[in-house]
Motif scaffolding. Structure first.
Motif, PDB file in Angstrom:
ATOM      1  N   VAL A 384       0.840  -1.199   0.000  1.00 21.11           N
ATOM      2  CA  VAL A 384       0.000   0.000   0.000  1.00 21.11           C
ATOM      3  C   VAL A 384       0.877   1.251   0.000  1.00 21.11           C
ATOM      4  O   VAL A 384       0.606   2.230  -0.716  1.00 21.11           O
ATOM      5  CB  VAL A 384      -0.951   0.002   1.216  1.00 21.11           C
ATOM      6  N   GLY A 385       1.955   1.224   0.799  1.00 17.00           N
ATOM      7  CA  GLY A 385       2.862   2.367   0.849  1.00 17.00           C
ATOM      8  C   GLY A 385       3.486   2.664  -0.510  1.00 17.00           C
ATOM      9  O   GLY A 385       3.643   3.831  -0.891  1.00 17.00           O
ATOM     10  N   THR A 386       3.826   1.624  -1.254  1.00 21.18           N
ATOM     11  CA  THR A 386       4.388   1.809  -2.592  1.00 21.18           C
ATOM     12  C   THR A 386       3.387   2.503  -3.506  1.00 21.18           C
ATOM     13  O   THR A 386       3.739   3.418  -4.262  1.00 21.18           O
ATOM     14  CB  THR A 386       4.803   0.456  -3.186  1.00 21.18           C
ATOM     15  N   VAL A 388       0.928   4.464  -2.588  1.00 22.33           N
ATOM     16  CA  VAL A 388       0.794   5.850  -2.120  1.00 22.33           C
ATOM     17  C   VAL A 388       1.948   6.707  -2.639  1.00 22.33           C
ATOM     18  O   VAL A 388       1.754   7.840  -3.099  1.00 22.33           O
ATOM     19  CB  VAL A 388       0.727   5.895  -0.580  1.00 22.33           C
ATOM     20  N   VAL A 389       3.162   6.151  -2.569  1.00 24.64           N
ATOM     21  CA  VAL A 389       4.330   6.881  -3.064  1.00 24.64           C
ATOM     22  C   VAL A 389       4.191   7.180  -4.553  1.00 24.64           C
ATOM     23  O   VAL A 389       4.490   8.290  -5.013  1.00 24.64           O
ATOM     24  CB  VAL A 389       5.623   6.082  -2.784  1.00 24.64           C
ATOM     25  N   GLY A 391       1.435   7.605  -6.274  1.00 21.95           N
ATOM     26  CA  GLY A 391       0.476   8.693  -6.426  1.00 21.95           C
ATOM     27  C   GLY A 391       1.061  10.041  -6.057  1.00 21.95           C
ATOM     28  O   GLY A 391       0.875  11.042  -6.779  1.00 21.95           O
ATOM     29  N   LEU A 392       1.783  10.101  -4.946  1.00 22.52           N
ATOM     30  CA  LEU A 392       2.402  11.355  -4.513  1.00 22.52           C
ATOM     31  C   LEU A 392       3.444  11.839  -5.508  1.00 22.52           C
ATOM     32  O   LEU A 392       3.506  13.035  -5.840  1.00 22.52           O
ATOM     33  CB  LEU A 392       3.039  11.178  -3.135  1.00 22.52           C
TER      34      LEU A 392
END
Length: 413
Positions: A384-386, A388-389, A391-392
């Protein structure tokens, strides 16, 4: 998606300097992979202490980080081929000493670690120069393919090198070291035959300004900063491979053979994808393809985290490795093509620090999260963190997202 180019992959191998360089890279990579297996087995056989296995990683990590910036400065001040040859000759001498002392039964754990530290120091000095040579060997339009072909060599070494080293270890660690030394000698011979044009280096004294020039350059080039930082955070968060023993034993309920398959799956996916990329050029939408590949890496991580059957886990890791290879080729090519030759050593050094740090800290982060959340929870957070990164970074680096081509001067929409 990437489209087929009218130029065949054989065009790469019409460049004699590149052929010599490729053989040098694959020879030294096989030698190093075999060496790493033998060193681990030998240290543990001598001491029986798990702590000494951790020291192996430590003596390799410190030189790679502490010497990266000085080595990058050297790569831009001197003839890079000579630096690579110097590093490999030092490594060859240390490996030959390992072989001789082992065969004479005059080795102990301190001796192994000291020689491994020397090898790691020479490797750290050599690395930025080695990375900076490639763009001088082939035309810019062939660089992505050259990166992919090099990637296939590295993946093949990662898959077959440890297996070959483990097989030869049956005859003793000295035999592994001898074969590794022979491979390094072949690498030195081939590297000595590499000829390419390099502008006369502009000699500058080593100051804080020149040492950190690569950092300043990356900060000023938004596309390069976006690519390198995306790699840092994606690897940092997506380090599921560090937890493979837990997944193999407690979740997939398989044995060592299953763990071996799980470890090999990402490398096999990356290897096959590198073959495909070597025959196809990315002509448009490289920014979108890169972000999509990193997102695919995150999705594959999530599938692996939630899988409870071996075959699905293997497919997820295979796909993960393939996506990682696509993004790696784009990232590596873009950084090299957007960097002037006079700066490539220092930029490669900073990139190397990011890669080494993210790999090491990624394993630590995965282990720490697994202690709190369990292996599945930690891997889900990483996947999930990947995403999110991704998208950011797409929002923070719009020119990178809209990037059409890899070549300098034609890369932005």
């Amino acid at each position: 998606m990437p489209s087929t180019s009218s130029v065949s992959t054989d065009s790469l191998f019409h460049h004699r300097a590149y052929v010599a360089f490729w053989f040098a890279r694959i020879s030294s990579s096989f030698g190093m992979q075999m060496l790493s297996v033998a060193v681990g087995w030998q240290i543990y056989a001598i001491t029986g202490r798990a702590l000494d296995l951790g020291l192996i990683g430590l003596v390799q990590f410190f030189p790679s980080v502490l010497l990266a910036l000085p080595a990058g400065h050297m790569a831009d001040q001197f003839v890079r081929r000579r630096i690579v040859l110097f590093g490999q000759i030092v490594e060859w001498i240390a490996i030959a000493l390992l072989a001789g002392m082992t065969l004479l039964h005059a080795i102990n754990e301190i001796g192994v670690l000291v020689l491994l530290f020397i090898i790691s120091t020479a490797k750290a000095i050599e690395s930025p120069s080695m990375q900076s040579i490639l763009p001088a060997l082939v035309p810019a339009n062939l660089l992505p393919r050259a990166v992919a072909v090099n990637g296939s060599a590295m993946q093949a070494a990662m898959i077959m090198g440890p297996a070959l080293g483990g097989f030869l270890y049956i005859a003793g660690p000295g035999v592994v070291y001898i074969v590794s030394a022979v491979l390094y000698l072949l690498s030195i011979t081939m590297m000595s035959r590499v000829r390419y044009e390099q502008a006369p280096p502009k000699r500058e004294p080593a100051t804080l300004k020149t040492l950190f020039a690569g950092v300043h350059f990356i900060r000023e080039r938004k596309d390069v900063l976006g690519v390198i930082s995306l790699d840092l955070f994606a690897v940092l968060l997506g380090g599921a491979t560090a937890l493979l023993p837990i997944f193999a034993k407690d979740i997939l309920h398989t044995g060592p053979w299953g763990l071996g398959l799980l470890r090999a799956a990402p490398a096999v996916g990356a290897l096959l994808m590198s073959f495909w990329l070597a025959r196809h050029s990315m002509q448009r939408h490289v920014g979108t393809i890169m972000f999509a590949s990193v997102a695919g890496f995150g999705v594959a991580t999530l599938v692996f985290a939630l899988s409870t059957v071996l075959w699905l886990s293997l497919i997820a890791l295979f796909v993960l490795g393939a996506f990682d290879m696509v993004s790696m080729v784009i990232r590596g090519s873009l950084v090299q093509l957007d960097t002037p030759d006079a700066m490539r050593g220092r930029v490669s050094a900073v990139n190397g620090i990011f890669i080494n740090t993210s790999n090491q800290l990624g394993e630590f982060e995965s282990g720490l999260l697994a202690a709190w959340l369990g292996a599945v929870g930690a891997t889900v957070v990483g996947g999930v963190g990947t995403l999110v990164v991704v998208g950011l970074w797409m929002a923070m680096f719009p020119t990178l997202r809209r990037r059409q081509r890899l070549q300098m001067g034609t890369g932005k929409a």
